[in-house]
Write a protein that holds these residues in place. Structure first.
Motif, PDB file in Angstrom:
ATOM      1  N   GLU A   1       0.840  -1.200   0.000  1.00  0.00           N
ATOM      2  CA  GLU A   1       0.000   0.000   0.000  1.00  0.00           C
ATOM      3  C   GLU A   1       0.876   1.251   0.000  1.00  0.00           C
ATOM      4  O   GLU A   1       1.073   1.888   1.034  1.00  0.00           O
ATOM      5  CB  GLU A   1      -0.925  -0.005   1.225  1.00  0.00           C
ATOM      6  CG  GLU A   1      -1.950  -1.121   1.207  1.00  0.00           C
ATOM      7  CD  GLU A   1      -2.910  -1.051   2.386  1.00  0.00           C
ATOM      8  OE1 GLU A   1      -3.665  -0.078   2.481  1.00  0.00           O
ATOM      9  OE2 GLU A   1      -2.871  -1.972   3.227  1.00  0.00           O
ATOM     10  N   LEU A   2       1.391   1.585  -1.162  1.00  0.00           N
ATOM     11  CA  LEU A   2       2.245   2.766  -1.299  1.00  0.00           C
ATOM     12  C   LEU A   2       1.378   4.019  -1.437  1.00  0.00           C
ATOM     13  O   LEU A   2       0.364   4.013  -2.150  1.00  0.00           O
ATOM     14  CB  LEU A   2       3.147   2.624  -2.518  1.00  0.00           C
ATOM     15  CG  LEU A   2       4.262   1.583  -2.362  1.00  0.00           C
ATOM     16  CD1 LEU A   2       4.822   1.186  -3.719  1.00  0.00           C
ATOM     17  CD2 LEU A   2       5.369   2.117  -1.475  1.00  0.00           C
ATOM     18  N   GLU A   3       1.786   5.080  -0.767  1.00  0.00           N
ATOM     19  CA  GLU A   3       1.004   6.312  -0.793  1.00  0.00           C
ATOM     20  C   GLU A   3       1.591   7.300  -1.791  1.00  0.00           C
ATOM     21  O   GLU A   3       2.789   7.552  -1.817  1.00  0.00           O
ATOM     22  CB  GLU A   3       0.990   6.952   0.603  1.00  0.00           C
ATOM     23  CG  GLU A   3       0.245   6.112   1.641  1.00  0.00           C
ATOM     24  CD  GLU A   3       0.278   6.740   3.020  1.00  0.00           C
ATOM     25  OE1 GLU A   3       0.683   7.928   3.122  1.00  0.00           O
ATOM     26  OE2 GLU A   3      -0.092   6.070   3.990  1.00  0.00           O
ATOM     27  N   THR A   4       0.717   7.853  -2.636  1.00  0.00           N
ATOM     28  CA  THR A   4       1.111   8.935  -3.548  1.00  0.00           C
ATOM     29  C   THR A   4       0.082  10.047  -3.408  1.00  0.00           C
ATOM     30  O   THR A   4      -1.103   9.776  -3.204  1.00  0.00           O
ATOM     31  CB  THR A   4       1.154   8.459  -5.012  1.00  0.00           C
ATOM     32  OG1 THR A   4      -0.112   7.882  -5.358  1.00  0.00           O
ATOM     33  CG2 THR A   4       2.249   7.428  -5.219  1.00  0.00           C
ATOM     34  N   GLN A   5       0.554  11.268  -3.505  1.00  0.00           N
ATOM     35  CA  GLN A   5      -0.327  12.416  -3.315  1.00  0.00           C
ATOM     36  C   GLN A   5      -0.552  13.113  -4.649  1.00  0.00           C
ATOM     37  O   GLN A   5       0.386  13.501  -5.324  1.00  0.00           O
ATOM     38  CB  GLN A   5       0.309  13.395  -2.310  1.00  0.00           C
ATOM     39  CG  GLN A   5      -0.578  14.569  -1.931  1.00  0.00           C
ATOM     40  CD  GLN A   5      -1.790  14.164  -1.117  1.00  0.00           C
ATOM     41  OE1 GLN A   5      -2.796  13.723  -1.656  1.00  0.00           O
ATOM     42  NE2 GLN A   5      -1.695  14.317   0.188  1.00  0.00           N
TER      43      GLN A   5
END
Length: 705
Positions: free
Chosen positions: A411-415
């Motif tokens: 679950e990689l976070e990108t904004q």
């Protein structure tokens, strides 16, 4: 010729740093006098490909000299980058070692010792020149005209007044190098197009699109065909052989401002299963293989989105018209009817040509309010007909979400950013793009349909386009292992065959801690880039063995290609005929789709940077709280809560004498003060240049408030 090339390659490599003379090559190959000119042409071709180097009447093997054949990919103010042609490794090149090379140039590099963990090099020779086009700002100083390039070095380039193409000082322009020097300061240029004020994000975006060769307008024959299809509409014969889904509760959920609606959903629950319908616009019905519209769509590859603008892959008569699944209108679809057991596992699928009539145009924010129980009366009334279906969909989505976590998808976070513009097209506000239950619901349903579509193609062994994501490359894993050891998260190194679940567990271990942003960033950097392939290599990031893109044929060419093959299978075409038709084409399409996606992502990012700089230009002198998002040898990048990112230059760090650890921090060697990824920091905006998209910050001390 090939025999000559092979022998020259072997022989020059054997002679290493000694090299061989032209005369020795002639003797070795037993060249006759009348063949000498032909040999010269072969040697020139080999030199232009970077295979050999001719110097002081000697011919050397580039490989034997330790030289790397590469292409300059981008140039910043004081440095550049080049990508190795064979291995695709990217090299950092300090400005003084560029030899005047610009993006698109084919060069020979020599590896040099660097300050960080990334490989560094110097340009030894420019093998062949690229197009030499760039965007810039026009300047007039001391009676002379100059162009200040946006991303091609910090040195202004000379331009003659008659070569300005009508541009004035302060204008944004597209230009081309007309005369090459041995360093950037010696280049001369001519202006190709002018766009107006260089401090207007709109002007800068237009220049960037032209530089990339992206046309907002379509060719006449494409528009003409699209207008005909829109005006023709749907005839009774178009419905022959289609499943009629118009009696089912089907609707779309998308962004409030979306006009190209290419996916709709339906759901039924039975005693032992769910039946999920993912109904996708049947673009392949209108866009025929290798027809006028298809050729243009292949060339574009994808739609491009930035601020309030869209450069569509298909003309608006199709993308926003006859193909878009607008509410209350009959639309043709390619529908995936997916049967899942009560644990959310896919147990059967069926792809059908269909016709639907969407009940409502769902909006993410409204559906989120409805599911959270905070919707107002107006929203309640709008969704009254589909409310029960939405609750059932959330139930299935939650199950699919748990399954994704269970199989170990990291679950990689990108904004992402949402840019709001005013009536004049200027950036009025920058906001982080939020994602809620409705976005997750649609994503989970689309992932399920994409997986089923991949299995369908693989089972039939037909030519196909797959969305693939390979495991991290060994050298990227080495860098990640270094960071994880420094953070105390891992004592044992991750091996090249590391499973996605192991990556997910590391992210979970860091969750909620101050090191979480570092781990997230470094893991993103370690990941390979997803691409398109004619081979089903699986998707590492989603932890799926089979995956393709099926759900957005209005916006992406690979989805249209997948639809085309599925449509042939549904129509009962012979497998042999499908293979004959598409086997070579899918290889070409995979390469084109991958490259156009890379180009589009870069353009979208660059255009967003223009708008962010335009927004921050009105806030120079203001202070903000942010976090260190990344660290490089030239400074510290800080991201604000609204997604705007700016640079604190190394020379602006307080106290001086900072050391970069090559990974994630700057540390003052005397005071011990440091700037590390994930660390909160208060900054002041001191500069914002729209033309380059650059924003400059300085740190603000506690006592300065």
């Amino acid at each position: 010729m090939n025999e000559w090339i092979s022998k020259i390659e072997v022989w020059t490599r054997k002679h290493g740093r000694s090299g061989v003379s032209f005369k020795e090559v002639c003797q070795k190959l037993k060249i006759k006098n009348k063949q000498r000119d032909q040999l010269r042409r072969v040697l020139t071709d080999m030199a232009e490909q970077g295979m050999i180097l001719e110097k002081k009447n000697k011919i050397y093997s580039s490989a034997a000299l330790g030289l790397i054949s590469a292409e300059i990919t981008r140039i910043n103010r004081t440095f550049g980058f080049a990508k190795e042609l064979r291995e695709e490794t990217e090299y950092f090149i300090p400005g003084k070692y560029l030899m005047g090379a610009v993006p698109g140039d084919h060069v020979l590099l020599r590896r040099i010792k660097g300050r960080g963990s990334s490989p560094e090099g110097e340009v030894v020779r420019i093998v062949s020149y690229g197009p030499g086009e760039f965007t810039a700002e026009v300047c007039f100083e001391n009676g002379a005209w100059f162009l200040l390039p946006d991303t091609m070095g910090k040195t202004p380039l000379h331009v003659q007044k008659q070569d300005l193409c009508g541009a004035e000082a302060g204008d944004k322009v597209l230009a081309k190098i007309s005369h090459r020097g041995k360093r950037h300061s010696e280049h001369q240029a001519v202006v190709l197009s002018a766009y107006g004020d260089s401090e207007s994000a709109c002007s800068c975006a237009a220049a960037a699109l032209d530089l990339a060769g992206i046309a907002a307008e379509f060719p006449f024959e494409v528009i003409d065909k699209a207008q005909y299809l829109q005006k023709r509409g749907i005839k009774s014969r178009d419905l022959e052989g289609r499943t009629d889904f118009r009696g089912d509760t089907i609707f779309t959920i998308d962004g409030a401002d979306s006009k190209d609606l290419d996916d709709a959903v339906s759901l039924e629950k039975y005693e032992d299963c769910y039946v999920l319908g993912v109904h996708i616009a049947d673009v392949s019905h209108y866009v025929h293989y290798k027809g006028e519209i298809d050729r243009e769509a292949f060339y574009r590859g994808t739609s491009i989105y930035y601020a309030n603008q869209v450069i569509p892959m298909l003309p608006k008569e199709l993308s926003n018209g006859i193909c878009s699944l607008n509410p209350g209108e009959d639309r043709l679809t390619l529908s995936a009817v997916l049967t899942l057991d009560l644990d959310g596992e896919l147990i059967d699928f069926d792809f059908r040509k269909g016709v639907i009539c969407s009940r409502v145009k769902g909006v993410y924010s409204e559906v989120n309010a409805l599911l959270a129980g905070t919707a107002n009366r107006e929203i309640e009334e709008k969704y009254a007909e589909v409310r029960d279906k939405l609750l059932l969909m959330k139930e299935l989505s939650d199950i699919l979400e748990r399954n994704k976590r269970r199989r170990g998808a990291p679950e990689l976070e990108t904004q992402e950013s949402k840019i709001i513009v005013d009536d004049q097209g200027r950036a009025a506000e920058i906001l982080p793009r939020t994602s809620g239950l409705a976005e997750a619901l649609i994503e989970n349903f689309m992932l399920t349909a994409n997986e089923a579509a991949a299995v369908a193609g693989k089972m039939k062994e037909v030519p196909y386009l797959y969305r693939v994501h390979e495991p991290p490359a060994p050298e990227k894993l080495d860098q990640l292992n270094t960071v994880l050891r420094l953070l105390g998260l891992q004592t044992r190194s991750l091996s090249p065959n590391v499973k996605p679940k192991a990556m997910a567990e590391i992210l979970e271990k860091a969750k909620g801690k101050d090191i979480a942003p570092i781990v997230n960033l470094q893991m993103l950097r370690a990941m390979s880039k997803a691409k398109y392939s004619e081979s089903p290599l699986g998707h590492y990031g989603l932890a799926l063995e089979n995956y393709t893109h099926f759900t957005s044929p209005i916006r992406r060419y690979p989805d249209l290609m997948v639809h085309r093959v599925l449509s042939d299978l549904i129509a009962g075409e012979e497998i042999a005929e499908i293979r004959r038709r598409y086997t070579k084409y899918v290889v070409k399409a995979a390469k084109q789709a991958t490259q156009t996606e890379i180009n589009a992502m870069k353009l979208e990012r660059d255009c967003e940077d223009f708008y962010k700089a335009e927004y921050m230009k009105t806030r120079i002198g203001e202070e903000f709280d942010g976090i260190v998002s990344s660290v490089a040898s030239h400074g510290v990048y800080v991201e604000l809560p609204n997604t705007v990112e700016g640079l604190i230059r190394a020379e602006d760090l307080p106290g001086g004498n900072y050391e970069f650890d090559g990974v994630m921090s700057f540390r003052n060697r005397f005071s011990g003060e440091s700037y590390r990824v994930g660390q909160p920091v208060r900054v002041k905006c001191i500069a914002a240049q729209v033309s380059s998209g650059n924003i400059d910050f300085i740190p603000v001390g506690d006592d300065s408030e």
